[in-house]
Scaffold this motif. Sequence first.
Motif, PDB file in Angstrom:
ATOM      1  N   LEU A 134      21.015  10.611 -30.916  1.00 57.67           N
ATOM      2  CA  LEU A 134      21.141   9.422 -31.760  1.00 57.67           C
ATOM      3  C   LEU A 134      21.108   8.132 -30.971  1.00 57.67           C
ATOM      4  O   LEU A 134      21.255   7.054 -31.558  1.00 57.67           O
ATOM      5  CB  LEU A 134      22.442   9.497 -32.567  1.00 57.67           C
ATOM      6  N   PHE A 135      20.968   8.205 -29.653  1.00 59.22           N
ATOM      7  CA  PHE A 135      20.919   6.986 -28.857  1.00 59.22           C
ATOM      8  C   PHE A 135      19.579   6.272 -28.962  1.00 59.22           C
ATOM      9  O   PHE A 135      19.471   5.097 -28.621  1.00 59.22           O
ATOM     10  CB  PHE A 135      21.216   7.297 -27.389  1.00 59.22           C
ATOM     11  N   PHE A 136      18.565   6.985 -29.407  1.00 59.24           N
ATOM     12  CA  PHE A 136      17.238   6.400 -29.577  1.00 59.24           C
ATOM     13  C   PHE A 136      16.807   6.595 -31.031  1.00 59.24           C
ATOM     14  O   PHE A 136      17.262   7.526 -31.700  1.00 59.24           O
ATOM     15  CB  PHE A 136      16.231   7.044 -28.624  1.00 59.24           C
ATOM     16  N   PRO A 137      15.949   5.737 -31.545  1.00 63.87           N
ATOM     17  CA  PRO A 137      15.538   5.861 -32.949  1.00 63.87           C
ATOM     18  C   PRO A 137      14.735   7.134 -33.189  1.00 63.87           C
ATOM     19  O   PRO A 137      14.056   7.648 -32.298  1.00 63.87           O
ATOM     20  CB  PRO A 137      14.672   4.606 -33.170  1.00 63.87           C
ATOM     21  N   ASP A 138      14.846   7.648 -34.405  1.00 63.59           N
ATOM     22  CA  ASP A 138      14.050   8.788 -34.823  1.00 63.59           C
ATOM     23  C   ASP A 138      13.006   8.328 -35.842  1.00 63.59           C
ATOM     24  O   ASP A 138      12.865   7.136 -36.121  1.00 63.59           O
ATOM     25  CB  ASP A 138      14.930   9.896 -35.390  1.00 63.59           C
ATOM     26  N   LEU A 139      12.283   9.291 -36.389  1.00 67.97           N
ATOM     27  CA  LEU A 139      11.200   8.951 -37.308  1.00 67.97           C
ATOM     28  C   LEU A 139      11.729   8.262 -38.567  1.00 67.97           C
ATOM     29  O   LEU A 139      11.074   7.362 -39.104  1.00 67.97           O
ATOM     30  CB  LEU A 139      10.428  10.219 -37.682  1.00 67.97           C
ATOM     31  N   LEU A 140      12.917   8.651 -39.045  1.00 65.34           N
ATOM     32  CA  LEU A 140      13.487   8.018 -40.231  1.00 65.34           C
ATOM     33  C   LEU A 140      13.801   6.549 -39.976  1.00 65.34           C
ATOM     34  O   LEU A 140      13.594   5.694 -40.846  1.00 65.34           O
ATOM     35  CB  LEU A 140      14.749   8.771 -40.654  1.00 65.34           C
TER      36      LEU A 140
END
Length: 618
Positions: A134-140
């Motif tokens: 969760l430290f980096f953005p995901d596709l959502l």
Amino acid sequence: MHKSVERLLLMSDSEVLGLREQAAAGVRRLPRRSQFSHLLRHFLERFFNHETASPDGDAKARMVLIACAAGLPPFIVAIYLWPVYHAFIRVAVPGNEAIVPGPPPYWVQVNHHLFFVVYSFAVTGIVTVFEWDLFFPDLLDVLVLNILPIPHPRLFFARVTAIAVLLAGFLFDANVLATVVLPAAIDPPSLAGFLAGHALAVGASGLFAAAFIVALQGVLLFVFGDRWFRKISLFVQGAILALLLLTLLLFPVYSDATAVVLGSGSNAAWWFPPFWFVGIYQCLMEGPSALPVHAQLAQLGCELTLGAIALAVLVYPLAYRRRVYQLVQGANARSGRNVIVRSLHKLLHATVLRAPVRRAVFHFIGQTLLRVPRYRIYLVLYGSVGVAIVAATVMRFAVAHGQVHLEVTAEGIRAAIGIAPLWTLAGLRVALTSSGNRQGNWIFRNVHGQPLQFATALEMFSAARIWAFAWSAIVTLTTAVAFRAIAPSELLTWQATAAQLLLAVGLCVVLADAFFLNVTTVAFSGEPQPKAPNLAFTILKYFLFFPPVVTVATVVPVWIGHSMARFALVTIAFTAAHFVLRARHHGIVKEYCRYDGPQEGEGEHHLNLLGLSRLRRG
């Protein structure tokens, strides 16, 4: 508890008001928050309210539980240090007056300080690794947040601030209770120096662990890219967790060598981060009278902590930008399977996966387990804890001629052969029987009918046991082979090797039958539990299972010795236990097929959408 404090902890009101009370309270005016504040609260909530951390959706209660669990161990240790530093029992020695023992020796006190440094280092690192994804953005995030009228710098700094708040909060929570109790427990000569040394040492220790892990994640993501990073992420997470847990579990072992390592200026002190921060602890607490080695270690700890923070600050924006770019661009899909995997599948299809139903569920497990984040983190957590327990069981530190030597015991290796299948099967059972998409179970009911026939149900429910047995056997046999490189000579004879192999295979078979005895659902399609399991009873199960299994693994190979009759007797015992458990499992499946029916409302909307309800009734 005061209402404002309760609202702060739970991020919501302390009670639910009725309609009449809400009407009497008038119009509720929500506080006006900035866009940055909303983003910060959103990212902080996601750290606790996501599928991995809170599969049942009860994120607030889980957050309070984690906070209490993180802060209690050092608090309890601090309380137990009081009788060590205070003589409340007077021991009468013949010929002398009552002797009141004073404070413990100097190096014992250093070990006490070392424990709090090690705990802060390990706990903060574990939290950082757990929230790694969760430290980096995901596709959502890219599809939802990036299309909103939010400036990209504000979105970036909100996420960075949320990470800093999360790590600072856990660092504070893990150390604040012990800091309050320790002054009264040990009565330091200088209260100000002790508080400064303790706060800075445990704070710098946890800060270094968090900054180093964030920097490592950023470097890997920036260098390898998102696609390759996902492939190695699990192994890196597992390795870091195993090292952190091993550092904590082996504390009673290597603490005995602290005086030799630090007193002799050994090179081992420069490669073990907690020793750096113990140097800060002792320098601030003792002042000019501190040993020179403490000053050198303190300087090294300060320099490397600042370096880790600088590296994390430098690399994180670069990795963040590359992650977002690759998510927008998309990954190249690759088809085809490895030649080795195809050959292995053909072998399995010709032997244990001859039934189509068992084969389908078996491959369904393999394709699902590594794609869902919650199942991946289960594997990482159980795998890293298992590696740490096995290493702590096998390794010993011995001091000879002023030098610290690492030793491996035969008893530890025998015990590890029993721990490996037990812990592997325990982790796989948790993952395979956890509730996934319960509504997705409708496909199995419609393909095979309801209630299930006994032969079909037996094949479906046996696939998970076979899958778990196969991987537990691979892990256990790999562990046994790997330990041969460092095993003592008494374990290298062909009789000892045969006994270990028999025990490894026998434990894998029997424990797989025992763990999956009552499993009557297809993997990942079990029904969610109505309430969270009791943590105390869950831990109690492991305490009940561990001693018998470890005792069998330690005693049986020695008891077999060179006797072929005893070897055959143990083989017969494992075979008999296997057939008894299989017969019991067949009886459980028969009862399930006889009385089980479709759950109320389950899958009916899927049937109606597909137009299969009439076909089912007919």
